[in-house]
Design an enzyme around this catalytic site. Structure first.
Site, PDB file in Angstrom:
ATOM      1  N   THR A  49      10.140   2.099  -3.737  1.00  0.00           N
ATOM      2  CA  THR A  49      10.020   0.677  -3.667  1.00  0.00           C
ATOM      3  C   THR A  49      10.649  -0.187  -4.692  1.00  0.00           C
ATOM      4  O   THR A  49      11.353  -1.169  -4.436  1.00  0.00           O
ATOM      5  CB  THR A  49       8.260   0.310  -3.618  1.00  0.00           C
ATOM      6  OG1 THR A  49       7.670   0.935  -2.879  1.00  0.00           O
ATOM      7  CG2 THR A  49       8.203  -1.598  -3.216  1.00  0.00           C
ATOM      8  N   ASN A  83       0.957  -1.101  -0.006  1.00  0.00           N
ATOM      9  CA  ASN A  83      -0.043  -0.033   0.087  1.00  0.00           C
ATOM     10  C   ASN A  83       0.896   1.296  -0.043  1.00  0.00           C
ATOM     11  O   ASN A  83       1.262   1.699   1.043  1.00  0.00           O
ATOM     12  CB  ASN A  83      -1.024  -0.086   1.231  1.00  0.00           C
ATOM     13  CG  ASN A  83      -2.043  -1.223   1.121  1.00  0.00           C
ATOM     14  OD1 ASN A  83      -2.826  -0.894   0.337  1.00  0.00           O
ATOM     15  ND2 ASN A  83      -1.587  -2.222   1.974  1.00  0.00           N
ATOM     16  N   GLU A  84       0.995   1.766  -1.171  1.00  0.00           N
ATOM     17  CA  GLU A  84       2.203   2.988  -1.416  1.00  0.00           C
ATOM     18  C   GLU A  84       1.472   4.176  -0.934  1.00  0.00           C
ATOM     19  O   GLU A  84       0.222   4.327  -0.646  1.00  0.00           O
ATOM     20  CB  GLU A  84       2.303   3.083  -2.861  1.00  0.00           C
ATOM     21  CG  GLU A  84       3.228   1.748  -3.533  1.00  0.00           C
ATOM     22  CD  GLU A  84       4.658   1.257  -2.797  1.00  0.00           C
ATOM     23  OE1 GLU A  84       4.927   1.777  -1.801  1.00  0.00           O
ATOM     24  OE2 GLU A  84       5.462   0.661  -3.602  1.00  0.00           O
ATOM     25  N   PRO A  85       2.275   5.010  -0.642  1.00  0.00           N
ATOM     26  CA  PRO A  85       1.510   6.398  -0.222  1.00  0.00           C
ATOM     27  C   PRO A  85       0.602   6.752  -1.282  1.00  0.00           C
ATOM     28  O   PRO A  85       0.744   6.612  -2.333  1.00  0.00           O
ATOM     29  CB  PRO A  85       2.948   7.420  -0.314  1.00  0.00           C
ATOM     30  CG  PRO A  85       4.023   6.523  -0.268  1.00  0.00           C
ATOM     31  CD  PRO A  85       3.673   5.359  -0.760  1.00  0.00           C
ATOM     32  N   SER A 107      -2.422   5.445  -0.605  1.00  0.00           N
ATOM     33  CA  SER A 107      -3.428   4.585  -0.483  1.00  0.00           C
ATOM     34  C   SER A 107      -4.639   4.910   0.578  1.00  0.00           C
ATOM     35  O   SER A 107      -4.324   5.409   1.434  1.00  0.00           O
ATOM     36  CB  SER A 107      -2.935   3.251   0.201  1.00  0.00           C
ATOM     37  OG  SER A 107      -1.948   2.685  -0.760  1.00  0.00           O
TER      38      SER A 107
END
Ligand code: F6R
Length: 641
Positions: free
Chosen positions: A184, A165-167, A169
């Site tokens: 990532t 869950n990347e920034p 999300s």
């Protein structure tokens, strides 16, 4: 039996918005996490129920899994009642790819325990584009069918991601396909053997999925996580730091080692959270921090500065700012020396090193073949120039960091050389043919054939010798240990073993050094530097009763990535602009590490640039604190064995 929750409940420490437990080492913290998981599995067994575990991959949870495997083997812990759901998987990726999380879980846990294969769920990275959405929905349903996750293990990305869950999300996001963030992807570069091979997407459980777990434990080790860990624990809840959503969970613990915790207020500025005992170390930390925060040199700090920044306690101890200032200023002044091997015939009461013996035996340990020159090149040169007997020991071959085409160039060189001079060498011909054939089919991240590994090691050996010739170290004082723990051919190394320690100890015993220099990357729990350092600690410990060890001091430098905090530095060796240039040329001897090395990471600067930026920053910090202005400085901490 009640499930023992090893980490909670705790009282919240001021500034921290989530229960946080700090352990002395990642190993101890992993043991505690594994203990909690085992207790859950057993208590569910007693009730005849499933234990539903949410599992993470990456470097962080490896020791937890190793401990669970040990418990299974030695204590009979069974996983027959365990259902597992992994957080994520790259997309697209084949399940049998070396970098897939299917492969990771099999290697690190599943194939060593008695969990039933049909109970292990991992998102399928080989699902076709059209079916991904449906597969994600089914994954969510499956979790619900089993009554939700009882215990969710998490790591944290340097950008604050949990799962993938990347920034950005959303807090209620569910299992879905997501585009990976640049950070990532570059962190994954090592595993995939180059940025171009890292998948652009992944399937991940959502933040909402994770938040539904009944219990969550997030693990983080190492100083490269310290900044984001602070934001997640002390900062506001926001979508740009997905781990901060965990502040809203009612049964979560952050479990950290000392390095990952180092930016938390209770560690960074402990006088703001608690009453403290003012040791010399802490006073140095507080005063340098205050000076840098208010932007004044130490000698200009006033009573008001102390009072307004939470340091009235310290002020009360001394009475007035002037007395603290002068004391700390002198401490810092005494760390600066142009004589890293000690200044002969000088009064050494306030110098970092002893004056006698004037000519010292020095042993510099370099984990890889270039750390000596990158991290302490200026000091290395001074030690040689000032007449000490300097030995250098290269601990590992460094062979995995040489590019394939670079190695092939050398193999071809030998072949053409032989051809030109009519040297018949069927062996060289065979190496050429084998390497050519292998490189045509080599998969990303695949282990090289032995001949190729050997050539890569030889290339680095040649470069290190070149540096030593350049600095002026005779070849008989250059030692290549080629420690066995490193020789796996892959990024994953074996733990340090008796054979490694014996090799290090044997050399120390031969040299009987007055000074040992070593890469002190205490904070990097997985890296080669830490393993090399552990080897030196163990070797020195095994020699501690030898008479020469009484005179042996251990100085730690930091690797290419970071510098000691200013308050920890015990020896700062200044460099002139010309010395900086000389060091740069010494680093250039490592040609195979130039122009985008194999394991570049997120920092696109070359090693010489990192070294210069860092050495310049240290000098600037000293200058900001009111000490003399130097071009650059190398920094060391003395380790009291
Ligand atoms: C892995 C995962 C990620 C990692 C995170 C930290 O399944 O979901 O969130 O936990 O990227 O990775 P490491 O532990 O390698 O630093």
């Amino acid at each position: 039996m009640m499930v023992t929750e090893v980490f909670s409940p705790h009282k919240l420490i001021s500034y921290e918005k989530v229960p946080t437990q700090i352990f002395a080492s990642a190993a101890e913290a992993s043991l505690a996490a594994a203990t909690e998981i085992a207790a859950l599995v057993k208590s569910k067994q007693e009730k005849g129920e499933y234990a539903v575990l949410g599992l993470a991959t990456g470097s962080t949870p490896k020791r937890v899994y190793a401990e669970l495997v040990r418990m299974h083997r030695e204590e009979g812990l069974s996983f027959r009642n365990v259902i597992s759901f992994n957080l994520d998987e790259y997309y697209p990726i084949a399940s049998d790819a070396l970098q897939s999380y299917h492969h990771f879980m099999a290697e690190n846990l599943f194939r060593h325990i008695d969990i039933l294969p049909e109970n292990c769920f991992i998102p399928n990275g080989a699902t076709t584009q059209e079916l991904v959405k449906m597969a994600c929905e089914e994954y969510e349903e499956k979790i619900n069918e089993f009554g939700g996750i009882d215990f969710q293990l998490l790591g944290i990305g340097r950008n604050g991601h949990i799962g993938f869950n990347e920034p950005g999300s959303h807090s209620s996001s569910v299992t879905r396909l997501i585009t990976l963030d640049q950070m990532t992807r570059s962190d994954a570069t090592r595993d995939f053997g180059g940025p171009a091979h890292v998948p652009r997407k992944a399937i991940t459980m959502g933040v909402g999925t994770i938040m539904k777990a009944k219990r969550i434990v997030l693990l983080a080790w190492g100083e490269n996580k310290a900044g984001i860990v602070k934001q997640a624990i002390e900062g506001p809840v926001m979508e740009f730091v997905p781990a901060s959503y965990l502040q809203g969970h009612n049964n979560v613990s952050f479990v950290l080692d000392e390095s990952a915790a180092s930016e938390l207020t209770r560690k960074k500025t402990p006088w703001l959270t608690d009453t403290v005992l003012w040791s010399q170390q802490l006073i140095k930390k507080a005063v340098t921090h205050l000076a840098l925060t208010v932007g004044k040199p130490i000698l200009k700090l006033t009573n008001n500065d102390y009072n307004e920044n939470g340091l009235s306690d310290l002020l009360a101890l001394y009475g007035q700012a002037y007395d603290i200032n002068i004391e700390v200023f002198n401490w810092l002044q005494h760390t600066i020396t142009g004589w890293p091997g000690g200044k002969p015939a000088a009064d050494d009461t306030n110098r970092p090193e002893r004056a006698e013996p004037a000519r010292k035996r020095v042993l510099i340990f370099s984990p890889h073949p270039d750390d000596d020159i990158i991290s302490m090149g200026g000091t290395f040169q001074r030690l040689v120039d000032q007449g000490h007997d300097v030995h250098v020991a290269y601990q590992t071959s460094g062979n995995i960091a040489v590019a394939d085409d670079e190695a092939f160039r050398f193999i071809e060189f030998v072949r053409e050389y032989n051809e030109k001079f009519g040297i018949e060498s069927p062996k060289a011909e065979q190496v050429y043919n084998d390497a050519l054939a292998f490189l045509q089919v080599k998969k990303n991240g695949e282990k090289d054939i032995p001949a190729l590994r050997y050539v890569k090691g030889l290339i680095r050996r040649g470069e290190a010798k070149n540096t030593c010739r350049y600095v002026g170290v005779p070849m008989e004082r250059v030692h290549f240990l080629d420690l066995p723990f490193y020789e796996t051919g892959t990024i994953d190394k074996k733990p340090i073993g008796a054979e490694d320690i014996a090799l290090i100890a044997a050399l120390i015993e031969v040299v009987q050094p007055h000074q040992v220099y070593a890469a002190g990357d205490l904070a990097d729990p997985h890296g080669t530097h830490k393993v090399c350092l552990d080897g030196i600690f163990a070797a020195m410990d095994s020699l501690k009763n030898k008479p020469f060890m009484k005179d042996c001091w251990l100085w730690l430098y930091k690797g290419a990535w970071a510098e000691w905090d200013i308050d920890l530095i015990e020896m700062a060796v200044p460099m002139s602009p010309d010395q900086v240039l000389k060091k740069r040329n010494g680093i250039f001897k490592h040609q195979s590490q130039k122009d985008g090395v194999v394991f570049q990471g997120t920092d696109s600067r070359e090693f010489w640039q990192r070294a210069e930026d860092r050495n310049r920053t240290t000098a600037e910090l000293y200058n900001k604190l009111g000490l003399a202005e130097y071009e650059a400085m190398e920094a060391f901490v003395r380790w009291k064995v």
